[in-house]
Design a protein around this motif. Structure first.
Motif, PDB file in Angstrom:
ATOM      1  N   ASP A  46      53.717 105.571  10.361  1.00  0.00           N
ATOM      2  CA  ASP A  46      53.112 106.675  11.406  1.00  0.00           C
ATOM      3  C   ASP A  46      54.266 107.923  11.064  1.00  0.00           C
ATOM      4  O   ASP A  46      53.556 109.141  11.134  1.00  0.00           O
ATOM      5  N   ASP A  47      55.544 107.737  10.900  1.00  0.00           N
ATOM      6  CA  ASP A  47      56.345 109.106  10.997  1.00  0.00           C
ATOM      7  C   ASP A  47      56.032 109.726   9.630  1.00  0.00           C
ATOM      8  O   ASP A  47      56.329 110.794   9.497  1.00  0.00           O
ATOM      9  N   VAL A  48      55.586 109.094   8.699  1.00  0.00           N
ATOM     10  CA  VAL A  48      55.188 109.966   7.247  1.00  0.00           C
ATOM     11  C   VAL A  48      54.039 110.700   7.367  1.00  0.00           C
ATOM     12  O   VAL A  48      53.612 111.698   7.066  1.00  0.00           O
ATOM     13  N   ARG A  49      53.004 109.749   8.140  1.00  0.00           N
ATOM     14  CA  ARG A  49      51.684 110.270   8.357  1.00  0.00           C
ATOM     15  C   ARG A  49      51.747 111.683   9.372  1.00  0.00           C
ATOM     16  O   ARG A  49      50.965 112.625   9.335  1.00  0.00           O
ATOM     17  N   MET A  50      52.890 111.681  10.101  1.00  0.00           N
ATOM     18  CA  MET A  50      52.958 112.855  11.059  1.00  0.00           C
ATOM     19  C   MET A  50      52.950 114.050  10.177  1.00  0.00           C
ATOM     20  O   MET A  50      53.028 115.163  10.577  1.00  0.00           O
ATOM     21  N   LEU A  51      53.630 114.024   8.868  1.00  0.00           N
ATOM     22  CA  LEU A  51      54.092 115.096   8.256  1.00  0.00           C
ATOM     23  C   LEU A  51      52.949 115.799   7.553  1.00  0.00           C
ATOM     24  O   LEU A  51      52.887 117.011   7.325  1.00  0.00           O
ATOM     25  N   PHE A  52      51.748 115.034   7.677  1.00  0.00           N
ATOM     26  CA  PHE A  52      50.478 115.645   7.255  1.00  0.00           C
ATOM     27  C   PHE A  52      49.556 115.894   8.233  1.00  0.00           C
ATOM     28  O   PHE A  52      48.066 115.978   8.113  1.00  0.00           O
ATOM     29  N   VAL A  53      49.904 116.351   9.192  1.00  0.00           N
ATOM     30  CA  VAL A  53      49.069 117.124  10.537  1.00  0.00           C
ATOM     31  C   VAL A  53      48.436 118.308  10.070  1.00  0.00           C
ATOM     32  O   VAL A  53      47.468 118.740  10.132  1.00  0.00           O
ATOM     33  N   ASP A  54      49.280 119.213   9.205  1.00  0.00           N
ATOM     34  CA  ASP A  54      48.702 120.323   8.408  1.00  0.00           C
ATOM     35  C   ASP A  54      49.726 120.775   7.413  1.00  0.00           C
ATOM     36  O   ASP A  54      50.609 120.232   7.083  1.00  0.00           O
ATOM     37  N   LYS A  55      49.301 122.022   6.439  1.00  0.00           N
ATOM     38  CA  LYS A  55      49.884 122.077   5.637  1.00  0.00           C
ATOM     39  C   LYS A  55      51.172 122.642   5.783  1.00  0.00           C
ATOM     40  O   LYS A  55      52.117 122.341   5.034  1.00  0.00           O
ATOM     41  N   ASP A  56      51.336 123.501   6.787  1.00  0.00           N
ATOM     42  CA  ASP A  56      52.627 123.974   7.110  1.00  0.00           C
ATOM     43  C   ASP A  56      53.615 123.069   7.446  1.00  0.00           C
ATOM     44  O   ASP A  56      54.866 123.104   6.858  1.00  0.00           O
ATOM     45  N   THR A  57      53.358 122.040   7.975  1.00  0.00           N
ATOM     46  CA  THR A  57      54.096 120.780   8.360  1.00  0.00           C
ATOM     47  C   THR A  57      54.818 120.067   7.107  1.00  0.00           C
ATOM     48  O   THR A  57      56.048 119.908   7.068  1.00  0.00           O
ATOM     49  N   ILE A  58      54.051 119.566   6.263  1.00  0.00           N
ATOM     50  CA  ILE A  58      54.436 119.058   5.047  1.00  0.00           C
ATOM     51  C   ILE A  58      55.186 120.094   4.093  1.00  0.00           C
ATOM     52  O   ILE A  58      56.220 119.559   3.449  1.00  0.00           O
ATOM     53  N   ASP A 114      73.195 110.851  -5.317  1.00  0.00           N
ATOM     54  CA  ASP A 114      72.978 109.997  -4.183  1.00  0.00           C
ATOM     55  C   ASP A 114      73.387 110.577  -2.704  1.00  0.00           C
ATOM     56  O   ASP A 114      72.577 110.375  -1.761  1.00  0.00           O
ATOM     57  N   SER A 115      74.152 111.432  -2.834  1.00  0.00           N
ATOM     58  CA  SER A 115      74.535 112.339  -1.612  1.00  0.00           C
ATOM     59  C   SER A 115      73.550 113.261  -1.303  1.00  0.00           C
ATOM     60  O   SER A 115      73.588 113.534  -0.075  1.00  0.00           O
ATOM     61  N   MET A 116      73.100 113.669  -2.294  1.00  0.00           N
ATOM     62  CA  MET A 116      71.963 114.826  -1.826  1.00  0.00           C
ATOM     63  C   MET A 116      70.802 114.129  -1.047  1.00  0.00           C
ATOM     64  O   MET A 116      70.026 114.778  -0.156  1.00  0.00           O
ATOM     65  N   PHE A 117      70.415 112.799  -1.372  1.00  0.00           N
ATOM     66  CA  PHE A 117      69.574 112.232  -0.614  1.00  0.00           C
ATOM     67  C   PHE A 117      69.934 111.502   0.607  1.00  0.00           C
ATOM     68  O   PHE A 117      69.052 111.106   1.595  1.00  0.00           O
ATOM     69  N   ALA A 118      71.121 110.972   0.703  1.00  0.00           N
ATOM     70  CA  ALA A 118      71.671 110.323   1.785  1.00  0.00           C
ATOM     71  C   ALA A 118      71.510 111.455   3.050  1.00  0.00           C
ATOM     72  O   ALA A 118      71.540 110.797   4.257  1.00  0.00           O
ATOM     73  N   ASP A 119      71.939 112.573   2.846  1.00  0.00           N
ATOM     74  CA  ASP A 119      71.868 113.536   4.001  1.00  0.00           C
ATOM     75  C   ASP A 119      70.421 114.070   4.119  1.00  0.00           C
ATOM     76  O   ASP A 119      70.396 115.061   4.764  1.00  0.00           O
ATOM     77  N   ASP A 120      69.543 113.760   3.482  1.00  0.00           N
ATOM     78  CA  ASP A 120      67.983 114.265   3.610  1.00  0.00           C
ATOM     79  C   ASP A 120      67.230 113.328   4.388  1.00  0.00           C
ATOM     80  O   ASP A 120      66.720 112.351   3.800  1.00  0.00           O
ATOM     81  N   PRO A 121      67.079 113.553   5.621  1.00  0.00           N
ATOM     82  CA  PRO A 121      66.127 112.834   6.471  1.00  0.00           C
ATOM     83  C   PRO A 121      64.684 112.644   6.136  1.00  0.00           C
ATOM     84  O   PRO A 121      63.947 111.896   6.233  1.00  0.00           O
ATOM     85  N   GLU A 122      64.118 113.588   4.997  1.00  0.00           N
ATOM     86  CA  GLU A 122      62.994 113.861   4.662  1.00  0.00           C
ATOM     87  C   GLU A 122      62.309 112.876   3.525  1.00  0.00           C
ATOM     88  O   GLU A 122      61.464 112.474   3.008  1.00  0.00           O
ATOM     89  N   ALA A 123      63.665 112.624   2.694  1.00  0.00           N
ATOM     90  CA  ALA A 123      63.577 112.133   1.471  1.00  0.00           C
ATOM     91  C   ALA A 123      62.963 110.899   1.391  1.00  0.00           C
ATOM     92  O   ALA A 123      62.008 110.348   0.807  1.00  0.00           O
ATOM     93  N   ALA A 124      63.285 109.831   2.485  1.00  0.00           N
ATOM     94  CA  ALA A 124      62.750 108.485   2.482  1.00  0.00           C
ATOM     95  C   ALA A 124      61.380 108.387   2.904  1.00  0.00           C
ATOM     96  O   ALA A 124      60.545 107.711   2.320  1.00  0.00           O
ATOM     97  N   LYS A 125      60.771 109.519   3.622  1.00  0.00           N
ATOM     98  CA  LYS A 125      59.288 109.567   4.125  1.00  0.00           C
ATOM     99  C   LYS A 125      58.529 109.985   2.760  1.00  0.00           C
ATOM    100  O   LYS A 125      57.485 109.455   2.567  1.00  0.00           O
ATOM    101  N   LEU A 126      59.132 110.901   2.246  1.00  0.00           N
ATOM    102  CA  LEU A 126      58.308 111.525   0.858  1.00  0.00           C
ATOM    103  C   LEU A 126      58.128 110.398  -0.105  1.00  0.00           C
ATOM    104  O   LEU A 126      57.340 110.572  -1.093  1.00  0.00           O
ATOM    105  N   LEU A 127      58.963 109.262  -0.086  1.00  0.00           N
ATOM    106  CA  LEU A 127      59.049 108.247  -1.152  1.00  0.00           C
ATOM    107  C   LEU A 127      57.610 107.435  -1.127  1.00  0.00           C
ATOM    108  O   LEU A 127      57.381 106.857  -2.206  1.00  0.00           O
TER     109      LEU A 127
END
Length: 521
Positions: free
Chosen positions: A438-450, A251-264
């Protein structure tokens, strides 16, 4: 509240004041003069009276480590402080001062009698650690509410309470309320709480007290659970596996991971994460159980070592005691005998014989000590080797399990990356119809970003695993190092003390010879 001496310059508690107070309260006449001449060790003082000295601040009492009674009444003290070292204090009088807040008493766990009479206190508080309190005087203060007095219910040994002179005493139900809510109280405001008054009070407040008791019971049960949990955590900490008996690390691994909730939000990720979590937690729980077993092994090894150590020390003690006993029996009265001899030649022979006996005693005792040192050196070497093996084995297996956690994280990362790239391709081809914030979709602007987002998430998880592994290794190695160092240091000190003890005893025997009054013919 003013005093006649308020205009006098406030005093500080310095060595001169303390010395004078101790001398005034100590033995007088011849005994007092002798005490002054030889000096009084403040550690030996059990009672100290510092009343009527215009003291503004409590200070410099740390030297009175064994003090049981302290009188600081009739001063101008504004704050209770600097009493933490007086842990043996049983009786404390701070009446007739300018104190506004009850504080600074936490360390006085043996306190039985406390007087804060005639101060400026408006709330009874901060006395939780004083569970031995039997007499409490807080009259002539500014206690306003009856509800504040309920705080004293937690002191089961409290038998005498003085509140007279407080605004709360003007309440018409004051006496009945106190008698009901403090059922073990014997004296209130210098009067005996009679059984009839207590019975009537209990009837009057029956329902309120029953409700309070129910709340206290629930609170006690809750506290007992918390205490038991804390005790367990402390036990787990000693084994270096605290919070590994569950999903805490995961849980601590994902609690400090700002991207985890988006990738879910990506399709298939919740199911992937659940599988990952199940496997990861299983490894942590295996490590937890293994860690506890290894801790018990280390504790058993330590216990066995000290058992062997104490056995060797006791055997040596018994042997040396026999040697000394034999020496003293054999040479009992030898000095008196020599002193009563008149033949110088015989005296010389007897002195030589006794000197030889002393030298032989010294050699035998030193030999016994050398044998003990050699024996303990071997015991300590074996212990050091066993502890090193236990810790090394524990760390090796712990690293293996943490490696399994990293493997799972790597596998999860690869699958997550694959899902993310596939999702990007679908979005580019307009084949992705699922809703996405919207914040999740912003990760898919290009391959490098995601890819960067997934890799950043992966790095955070690996860092958490690495840090937990390093923490376990550091603590285990630190414990072993500290323990072995302590064992060696203790043995060195023991050996030095024993050699000094032997030398002092032998020197004493020789000094007796040197100081003999031999008759001359």
């Amino acid at each position: 509240m003013s005093r006649l001496y308020d205009s006098i310059e406030p005093n500080v508690i310095d060595d001169e004041m303390l010395q004078k107070a101790v001398e005034e309260q100590g033995p007088q006449e011849e005994a007092g003069l002798l005490a002054k001449k030889e000096g009084i060790n403040f550690k030996d003082v059990l009672a100290l009276q510092l009343d009527f000295r215009n003291i503004l601040k409590i200070d410099n009492l740390w030297q009175f480590k064994n003090l049981t009674k302290l009188q600081l009444d009739n001063n101008i003290i504004e704050k209770i402080e600097a009493l933490d070292t007086l842990v043996h204090l049983v009786w404390l009088d701070l009446s007739f001062n300018n104190i506004e807040v009850i504080e600074g008493l936490d360390a006085l766990v043996k306190l039985q009698d406390l007087s804060l009479y005639n101060n400026r206190i408006s709330k009874i508080e901060n006395l939780d650690t004083l569970q031995e309190l039997q007499v409490f005087s807080i009259g002539n203060n500014n206690i306003q509410t009856l509800e504040n007095v309920i705080y004293l219910r937690k002191f089961q040994n409290l038998r005498t309470l003085n509140l007279t002179g407080n605004p709360v005493c003007e309440n018409e139900v004051y006496s009945a309320f106190i008698a009901a809510y403090l059922p073990d109280l014997v004296y209130l405001d210098f009067r005996l709480v009679d059984d009839n008054s207590r019975e009537m009070a209990l009837i009057k407040y029956q329902y309120a007290i029953e409700e309070m008791r129910h709340g206290e019971t629930l609170a006690l049960a809750k506290q007992q659970v918390l205490d038991a949990q804390q005790k367990q955590v402390e036990y787990h900490k000693r084994a270096y596996v605290e919070y590994l008996n569950g999903s805490f690390l995961f849980d601590s691994m994902f609690a400090d991971d700002p991207e985890a909730a988006k990738l879910l939000y990506l399709p298939g990720v919740p199911e992937l994460l659940e599988i990952y979590k199940t496997k990861f937690v299983a490894i942590c729980e295996n490590l937890f159980e293994y860690g506890l077993k290894q801790y018990e092994k280390r504790e058993a090894e330590v216990a066995l070592f000290y058992e062997c150590l104490n056995e060797a020390l006791e055997e040596n003690h018994q042997q040396c005691s026999r040697i000394l006993r034999d020496f003293e029996e054999k040479n009992h009265g030898v000095i008196d005998t020599i002193q009563n001899l008149s033949d110088n030649q015989v005296i010389e022979i007897k002195l030589a014989e006794y000197n030889y006996e002393i030298t032989k005693l010294s050699d035998v005792l030193m030999t016994e000590e050398m044998l003990l040192v050699d024996q303990l050196e071997e015991v300590i070497k074996d212990f050091e080797r066993n502890i090193a093996d236990l810790v090394s084995n524990f760390i090796e297996n712990e690293q293996g399990m943490m490696a399994q956690c990293r493997d799972l994280e790597n596998q999860h990362h690869e699958k997550l990356l694959e899902i993310s790239v596939n999702t990007l391709e679908k979005i580019v081809k307009s084949e992705f119809d699922e809703e996405m914030p919207d914040d999740v979709r912003m990760l898919f602007v290009d391959k490098d970003t995601i890819v960067n987002a997934v890799n950043a998430s992966h790095d955070i998880h690996l860092l958490k695993i690495d840090n937990r592994e390093d923490e376990i290794i550091t603590k285990a190695n630190g414990w072993a190092s500290t323990l072995v160092e302590k064992v060696h240091k203790t043995e060195i000190q023991r050996n030095r003390s024993r050699v000094l003890e032997i030398n002092q005893y032998v020197d004493h025997l020789r000094s007796e010879l040197d100081n003999m009054d031999i008759l001359e013919t």
